[in-house]
Design an enzyme around this catalytic site. Structure first.
Site, short mmCIF file in Angstrom:
data_model
loop_
_atom_site.label_atom_id
_atom_site.label_comp_id
_atom_site.label_asym_id
_atom_site.label_seq_id
_atom_site.Cartn_x
_atom_site.Cartn_y
_atom_site.Cartn_z
N HIS A 191 0.84 -1.19 0.00
CA HIS A 191 0.00 0.00 0.00
C HIS A 191 0.87 1.25 0.00
O HIS A 191 2.07 1.18 0.31
CB HIS A 191 -0.90 0.04 1.25
CG HIS A 191 -1.64 -1.22 1.52
ND1 HIS A 191 -2.82 -1.55 0.89
CD2 HIS A 191 -1.36 -2.25 2.36
CE1 HIS A 191 -3.24 -2.72 1.34
NE2 HIS A 191 -2.37 -3.17 2.23
N ASP B 92 2.76 -6.89 2.11
CA ASP B 92 1.73 -6.13 2.82
C ASP B 92 2.28 -4.86 3.47
O ASP B 92 1.68 -4.33 4.40
CB ASP B 92 1.03 -7.02 3.87
CG ASP B 92 -0.27 -6.43 4.40
OD1 ASP B 92 -0.91 -5.66 3.67
OD2 ASP B 92 -0.63 -6.73 5.55
#
Length: 279
Positions: free
Chosen positions: A15, A231
């Site tokens: 992200h 992640d």
């Protein structure tokens, strides 16, 4: 020795947050990160780990304004791709625009801490409009969804990618109903799974000895429909934030052969995300 990744290795789940001066967090965001995680930090991390390709997944902290993710992809347009958050009533014109900007799918969150769940029938109606683009659905939710939503997800006209090994509890072993439900889903070739989140499903902590067998089983049984991601920057993480190099080094443990690593890190992501550095 650090794991030597194959050329073209992909971080298929991470992200970006902010920077908030350019991409402010909305007032109704499901969470506000304590620190920004801008694209420059992501580029530097991936480069240091030998991850030349990357899939940036829009975070719920930015809602359905995909600008921060789009900006991260735009900085490396041939090697980076995006996964969007959109309302189900998004226009076809906006989907085409995002496709041209390097997006390849839409994520839906079914985790309690990430806001209101979109009705699955609306998700599937949108999936019908994703099919001409060659996009997929990405589904993130607690383990119950593997059973509760399975009948509906089997109706999807596009591939379905399950996040974070289905968020199962590694301490319950591989015979647990939740993992068996994931294996049953994977019996349908439209399903894929992200082997991210060993640090989320573990109950032992690093090096995640209880979680590694789940990833190894999925690679052994469904090696052509698995992808890996770290992640980063690990939002809403309940335990110790993992060490990035350790996550990479564990790849050779869960995928012990060169052929398995090539599929996991290179050919499978290329099939799913269609990077621009290979025609």
């Amino acid at each position: 020795m650090p794991t030597l990744l194959p050329p073209g290795a992909c971080n298929a789940h991470c992200h970006v947050f902010g920077p908030r001066e350019r991409f402010p967090y909305p007032a109704d965001a499901t969470f506000i990160p304590a620190e920004d995680a801008p694209r420059e930090a992501l580029y530097a991390l991936n480069d240091s780990l030998g991850l030349s390709r990357c899939v940036v997944v829009q975070s719920s902290c930015h809602g359905t304004d995909n600008s921060a993710t789009e900006d991260a992809v735009a900085g490396r347009p041939t090697h980076y791709r995006g996964i969007a958050l959109v309302p189900t009533e998004v226009t076809d014109a906006e989907l085409r625009r995002l496709d041209a900007a390097g997006f390849r799918g839409v994520r839906f969150n079914f985790m309690g801490h990430l806001g209101t769940r979109t009705p699955i029938d609306e998700v599937l109606a949108l999936a019908g409009r994703l099919e001409p683009l060659g996009w997929h659905l990405q589904i993130h939710g607690d383990p119950a969804l593997l059973t509760d939503l399975a009948p509906a997800l089997h109706r999807s006209p596009v591939p379905v990618v399950i996040d974070h090994i289905g968020r199962i509890d590694a301490s319950h072993g591989q015979q647990q109903p939740d993992f068996q439900a994931l294996l049953a889903l994977m019996g349908d070739r439209r399903f894929w799974v992200k082997l991210s989140g060993m640090d989320r499903i573990t109950r032992l902590g690093p090096p995640y000895a209880d979680a590694q067998p789940f990833a190894s089983t999925l690679i052994a049984e469904f090696g052509d429909r698995v992808v890996w991601g770290n992640d980063w920057p690990h939002p809403n993480h309940a335990g110790p934030v993992p060490h990035e190099q350790q996550l990479v080094d564990l790849i050779s443990t869960i995928a012990p052969s060169e052929a398995a690593r090539e599929r996991l890190m290179v050919s499978n992501p290329q099939h799913l995300y269609r990077f621009g550095d290979i025609a």
